[in-house]
Design a protein around this motif. Sequence first.
Motif, short mmCIF file in Angstrom:
data_model
loop_
_atom_site.label_atom_id
_atom_site.label_comp_id
_atom_site.label_asym_id
_atom_site.label_seq_id
_atom_site.Cartn_x
_atom_site.Cartn_y
_atom_site.Cartn_z
N GLY A 197 0.93 -1.13 0.07
CA GLY A 197 -0.05 -0.06 0.13
C GLY A 197 0.79 1.25 0.03
O GLY A 197 0.44 2.23 -0.65
N ILE A 198 1.79 1.18 0.78
CA ILE A 198 2.81 2.68 0.72
C ILE A 198 3.48 2.70 -0.56
O ILE A 198 3.71 3.81 -1.03
CB ILE A 198 3.89 2.09 2.31
N THR A 199 3.92 1.63 -1.39
CA THR A 199 4.54 1.71 -2.57
C THR A 199 3.50 2.18 -3.42
O THR A 199 3.96 2.95 -4.45
CB THR A 199 5.00 0.20 -2.76
N CYS A 200 2.22 1.83 -3.68
CA CYS A 200 1.29 2.27 -4.55
C CYS A 200 0.99 3.69 -4.11
O CYS A 200 1.15 4.69 -5.26
CB CYS A 200 0.20 1.71 -4.36
N ILE A 201 0.91 4.15 -3.06
CA ILE A 201 0.82 5.68 -2.58
C ILE A 201 1.89 6.37 -3.22
O ILE A 201 1.76 7.24 -3.77
CB ILE A 201 0.68 5.75 -1.13
N TRP A 202 3.15 5.89 -2.76
CA TRP A 202 4.36 6.67 -3.33
C TRP A 202 4.38 6.62 -5.00
O TRP A 202 4.84 7.70 -5.45
CB TRP A 202 5.59 5.93 -2.81
N GLN A 203 4.23 5.66 -5.49
CA GLN A 203 4.22 5.61 -6.96
C GLN A 203 2.94 6.67 -7.55
O GLN A 203 3.35 7.43 -8.49
CB GLN A 203 4.09 4.19 -7.52
N LEU A 204 2.06 6.58 -6.94
CA LEU A 204 0.69 7.53 -7.28
C LEU A 204 1.33 8.94 -7.28
O LEU A 204 1.14 9.85 -8.28
CB LEU A 204 -0.32 7.37 -6.90
N ARG A 205 1.86 9.25 -6.32
CA ARG A 205 2.39 10.69 -6.02
C ARG A 205 3.57 10.92 -6.88
O ARG A 205 3.41 12.26 -7.31
CB ARG A 205 2.71 10.91 -4.62
N HIS A 206 4.43 10.17 -7.24
CA HIS A 206 5.47 10.55 -8.04
C HIS A 206 4.98 10.62 -9.52
O HIS A 206 5.69 11.59 -10.30
CB HIS A 206 6.35 8.92 -8.12
N LEU A 207 4.08 9.85 -10.05
CA LEU A 207 3.48 9.89 -11.24
C LEU A 207 2.76 11.37 -11.48
O LEU A 207 2.64 12.02 -12.54
CB LEU A 207 2.47 8.94 -11.75
N ARG A 208 1.97 11.67 -10.60
CA ARG A 208 1.31 13.15 -10.53
C ARG A 208 2.32 14.21 -10.51
O ARG A 208 2.31 15.21 -11.31
CB ARG A 208 0.31 13.15 -9.24
N GLN A 209 3.31 14.00 -9.63
CA GLN A 209 4.50 15.11 -9.85
C GLN A 209 5.29 15.06 -11.17
O GLN A 209 5.57 16.16 -11.66
CB GLN A 209 5.45 14.93 -8.97
N PHE A 210 5.35 13.98 -11.52
CA PHE A 210 5.83 13.86 -12.91
C PHE A 210 5.06 14.53 -14.14
O PHE A 210 5.56 15.30 -15.09
CB PHE A 210 6.21 12.49 -13.60
N PHE A 211 3.68 14.19 -13.85
CA PHE A 211 2.77 14.74 -14.87
C PHE A 211 2.70 16.23 -14.82
O PHE A 211 2.69 16.91 -15.84
CB PHE A 211 1.58 14.08 -14.90
N LEU A 212 2.74 16.74 -13.79
CA LEU A 212 2.74 18.00 -13.25
C LEU A 212 4.03 18.79 -13.83
O LEU A 212 3.66 19.98 -14.36
CB LEU A 212 2.42 18.38 -11.90
N THR A 213 4.90 18.31 -13.66
CA THR A 213 6.43 18.84 -14.23
C THR A 213 6.29 18.89 -15.69
O THR A 213 6.89 20.00 -16.34
CB THR A 213 7.52 18.07 -13.65
N LYS A 214 5.79 18.02 -16.47
CA LYS A 214 5.72 17.90 -17.91
C LYS A 214 4.54 18.44 -18.32
O LYS A 214 4.33 18.84 -19.74
CB LYS A 214 5.96 16.46 -18.35
N LYS A 215 3.74 19.14 -17.50
CA LYS A 215 2.52 19.99 -17.86
C LYS A 215 1.75 19.14 -18.86
O LYS A 215 1.23 19.63 -19.88
CB LYS A 215 3.15 21.13 -18.71
N LEU A 216 1.74 17.79 -18.30
CA LEU A 216 0.86 16.90 -19.22
C LEU A 216 -0.66 16.94 -18.67
O LEU A 216 -1.58 16.27 -19.34
CB LEU A 216 1.21 15.55 -19.29
N VAL A 217 -1.03 17.66 -17.49
CA VAL A 217 -2.17 17.61 -16.83
C VAL A 217 -2.28 19.16 -16.54
O VAL A 217 -1.42 19.90 -16.42
CB VAL A 217 -2.26 16.71 -15.73
#
Length: 217
Positions: A197-217
């Motif tokens: 569960g902790i791994t899933c939460i960390w991956q979701l937050r990491h993907l969200r941050q990646f998408f924000l940085t690339k301005k994909l969302v």
Amino acid sequence: MIFVAVVPLLLALVTVPLGANALHFYTDAGEKRCFSEDLPSGTRLSGAFKAELWNAQTNSYVENAQANVHLTVNLASSPANIVSQMGSHKGKFSFTAADPGDHHICLSVTSPGWFGSRAKVYLDIQFAETEEPEADEHKKTAYSDLTSRIRDLSNRVQQIRGELRNQRDREAEFRDSSEVLNTSALRWTIVQMIVLGITCIWQLRHLRQFFLTKKLV
């Protein structure tokens, strides 16, 4: 000593039955009166006697505590006494015939001086059942075999109880081990789920941050 067999005594003397094997006879004080009984080996004979002395004042036979009776029993083929007892005017006796043959039962009465010399003696004889030595030996052997079987059975029962006790101990040990293993497996599963569960939460937050940085969302 006067010696008579029991059956002639019943006919020759004036006797009155007191029981199945009872009689009475008259004798002089100090006179020894004997009876003969043919006994098989192992026969138990028991008897009771009572002596009454002639009392001229009452003109009858009466009990006198000062009178004594001397009783002896011996095998006809041996002078040694099997029973020899001196006692009061009444009493009991018993013996077991070790050897077969004629046994002499002798009684004599002594009286105090102021009583008459005549005595009336009651004698009651009882016979126990005779057991053959072979039958007795067979019973002893059967009893010994039965005792041995009971002892073996008792040992077998104790052995079975011990085996059942060991089996219960092993089952209890196995149950405790199973409970420890099940508890450990459950804890490990919970830890794995928490880590996942902790791994899933960390991956979701990491993907969200990646998408924000690339301005994909």
